[in-house]
Design an enzyme around this catalytic site. Structure first.
Site, mmCIF file in Angstrom:
data_model
loop_
_atom_site.group_PDB
_atom_site.id
_atom_site.type_symbol
_atom_site.label_atom_id
_atom_site.label_comp_id
_atom_site.label_asym_id
_atom_site.label_seq_id
_atom_site.Cartn_x
_atom_site.Cartn_y
_atom_site.Cartn_z
ATOM 1 N N ARG A 38 -2.886 -2.142 -3.045
ATOM 2 C CA ARG A 38 -4.077 -1.285 -2.840
ATOM 3 C C ARG A 38 -4.044 -0.157 -3.908
ATOM 4 O O ARG A 38 -3.139 0.776 -3.597
ATOM 5 C CB ARG A 38 -4.058 -0.820 -1.476
ATOM 6 C CG ARG A 38 -5.177 -0.162 -1.034
ATOM 7 C CD ARG A 38 -5.100 0.636 0.345
ATOM 8 N NE ARG A 38 -6.217 1.432 0.271
ATOM 9 C CZ ARG A 38 -6.397 2.679 1.165
ATOM 10 N NH1 ARG A 38 -5.419 3.210 1.649
ATOM 11 N NH2 ARG A 38 -7.628 3.230 1.292
ATOM 12 N N ASN A 77 0.691 -1.246 -0.031
ATOM 13 C CA ASN A 77 -0.011 -0.209 -0.142
ATOM 14 C C ASN A 77 0.770 1.200 -0.021
ATOM 15 O O ASN A 77 1.409 1.541 1.139
ATOM 16 C CB ASN A 77 -0.854 0.090 1.223
ATOM 17 C CG ASN A 77 -1.766 1.143 1.458
ATOM 18 O OD1 ASN A 77 -1.636 2.284 0.583
ATOM 19 N ND2 ASN A 77 -2.730 1.154 2.467
ATOM 20 N N ARG A 123 -12.944 15.269 8.425
ATOM 21 C CA ARG A 123 -13.799 15.646 7.166
ATOM 22 C C ARG A 123 -15.219 15.933 7.672
ATOM 23 O O ARG A 123 -15.741 15.197 8.423
ATOM 24 C CB ARG A 123 -13.778 14.266 6.267
ATOM 25 C CG ARG A 123 -12.194 14.166 5.770
ATOM 26 C CD ARG A 123 -12.170 13.071 4.643
ATOM 27 N NE ARG A 123 -11.105 12.374 4.559
ATOM 28 C CZ ARG A 123 -11.038 10.923 4.556
ATOM 29 N NH1 ARG A 123 -12.408 10.486 4.240
ATOM 30 N NH2 ARG A 123 -9.968 10.351 4.250
ATOM 31 N N GLU A 180 -8.476 -5.546 5.707
ATOM 32 C CA GLU A 180 -8.206 -5.053 4.297
ATOM 33 C C GLU A 180 -6.926 -5.829 3.816
ATOM 34 O O GLU A 180 -7.183 -6.120 2.536
ATOM 35 C CB GLU A 180 -8.070 -3.559 4.277
ATOM 36 C CG GLU A 180 -9.496 -2.827 4.634
ATOM 37 C CD GLU A 180 -9.320 -1.595 4.832
ATOM 38 O OE1 GLU A 180 -8.797 -0.964 6.052
ATOM 39 O OE2 GLU A 180 -9.777 -0.596 4.036
ATOM 40 N N HIS A 234 -13.402 2.444 0.955
ATOM 41 C CA HIS A 234 -13.357 1.332 2.055
ATOM 42 C C HIS A 234 -13.962 0.234 1.361
ATOM 43 O O HIS A 234 -14.310 -0.632 2.078
ATOM 44 C CB HIS A 234 -14.246 1.957 3.150
ATOM 45 C CG HIS A 234 -13.604 3.245 3.724
ATOM 46 N ND1 HIS A 234 -14.473 4.162 4.324
ATOM 47 C CD2 HIS A 234 -12.216 3.516 4.234
ATOM 48 C CE1 HIS A 234 -13.854 5.181 4.901
ATOM 49 N NE2 HIS A 234 -12.511 4.899 4.560
#
Ligand code: ADP
Length: 401
Positions: A91, A7, A241, A385, A180
């Site tokens: 990823r 990643n 956010r 993940e 996600h």
């Protein structure tokens, strides 16, 4: 068979090596501050404790070189030959509307990925750099791109379209994509296994609540709606956010604060200075809960805002799915914060969602936290993940053969 998960961020590389017999993580680590004078490299294996060094790492290729050399180390390494790595799963944040499933890296898919640079300028170019670096360091080992957006590609058009002039969709592919996806896919598959049902016969809502958060409505194994959008900004209140808010506030504020006319400053305000941080000066849910318990009103407000925004999405997706079998909590907050789960589920009895307060307090691994009377099963499932990417890489490779 071993699968290496990579990643790559703009200045970091995270990796994990899995032995796919038994799906065991055997080596993992993180390189940070690539390109700066002082970078950091931390790594460990299933047999050796964590080591952290400070050193200068110039670029992603050098980062991958360090990782591969360590994996091959005669004393502490996990492999004796790079040929033991059957596949590398990368990823990739954004697959745009080009990719709806993982793909093997070749000239075509790389071109497709480059086409998605515009749509995710902060992430996709670094992900791509990681692919090139891995191919240079591990020639002959196939790479697979696993996209954060892919699981959401089954949404119907009326769910992914924005009611903006149609030309923006046609010319610039402005639509909801969602993120996600790898996490939502992993926990929805685990939920089906825990319910002892096929994913094809259940309707669930998955709540990935971390620093970045999203809810997804999954019907018979396919996503029909998700709360993040063209970017990871909308939906529920997040760490820093904003989540959903009236977009007309933007031109209004630009009229008052000329500095917000600069796109980077505006983006910073919405992505890095809003959410829990904007309301209560902390983006960390543990800090918010502690401050709230000491009577801090803004922390209490931020906590309630986040939980209320999740509750509203549960209601919306309950309607979109015409009822659900299970509600899943995952990621940092979803897995660890009993007060957040309790506040979200409180008052949802009309939907058949009833939490068991004692079970909810228990910590641990995968578990059911619904009461015996609850029509809907409420579950906590730690996300994974990395393992999902390792699996997707192996599956994509074997489908090709
Ligand atoms: P990211 O999106 O960066 O992967 P994580 O999934 O790690 O984020 O989630 C980070 C969030 O989880 C932070 O808000 C952190 O405070 C919260 N968190 C982690 N552990 C706990 C806990 N025990 N109680 C409450 N919140 C927690």
């Amino acid at each position: 068979m071993k699968s290496l998960v990579v990643n790559c961020g703009s200045s970091s590389v995270k990796y994990a090596l899995f032995d796919m017999e038994g799906e065991k993580k055997i080596a993992w680590g993180l390189i940070e501050c690539i390109g700066l004078k002082e970078g950091f490299y931390s790594r460990q294996t299933d047999k050796t404790p964590k080591i952290k060094d400070a050193l200068e790492i110039k670029n992603h290729t050098q980062a991958l070189e360090l990782i591969i050399n360590d994996l091959l180390d005669k004393k502490t390494g996990s492999i004796s030959d790079v040929k033991e790595i059957a596949v590398i799963g990368h990823r990739i944040v954004h697959g745009g509307n080009v990719f709806s499933e993982p793909v093997i890296s070749d000239e075509n898919s790389k071109e497709g990925l480059r086409k998605c640079f515009d749509i995710a300028p902060l992430h996709n170019p670094s992900n791509y750099e990681g692919v090139l670096a891995a191919e240079k360091m591990l020639p002959g080992v196939p790479s697979v791109f696993v996209f954060d957006t892919a699981f959401h590609q089954t949404m119907p058009d009326y769910a992914y379209m924005y009611a903006l002039p149609y030309q923006y969709y046609e010319k610039h592919h402005i639509r909801r994509y969602g993120f996600h996806g790898t996490s939502h896919k992993y926990v929805s598959q685990r939920a089906a296994e825990m319910l002892k049902k096929s994913a094809k016969e259940i309707k669930i809502i998955t709540a990935h609540l971390g620093n970045g958060s999203s809810l997804t409505a999954v019907k018979n194994g396919k996503v029909i709606d998700t709360s993040l959008g063209f970017t990871p900004l909308p939906g529920i209140v997040m760490g820093s956010r904003s989540g959903d808010f009236d977009p007309a506030i933007i031109p209004f504020l630009m009229g008052i604060y000329p500095e917000l006319k600069e796109p980077n400053a505006l983006s910073d305000m919405l992505n890095k200075k809003s959410g829990l941080l904007g309301i209560a000066d902390s983006s960390d849910m543990r800090g918010i809960i502690e401050a709230k318990s000491k009577g801090d009103k803004k922390s209490e407000l931020a906590f309630k805002m986040l939980c209320y925004s999740v509750k509203k999405y549960i209601g919306a997706y309950f309607a979109a799915l015409n009822g659900i079998d299970a509600l899943i909590f995952t990621a940092g907050i979803g897995e660890n914060s009993a007060p957040v789960r309790e506040e979200i589920c409180k008052g949802l009895e009309a939907l058949g969602i009833e939490i068991d307060l004692a079970q909810n307090q228990r910590s641990g691994d995968e578990r059911f936290i619904s009461s015996a009377n609850s029509k809907v099963k409420i579950m906590v499932i730690p996300t994974n993940e990395e393992l999902m990417i390792a699996r997707e890489a192996v599956k994509t490779l074997s489908n090709k053969k």
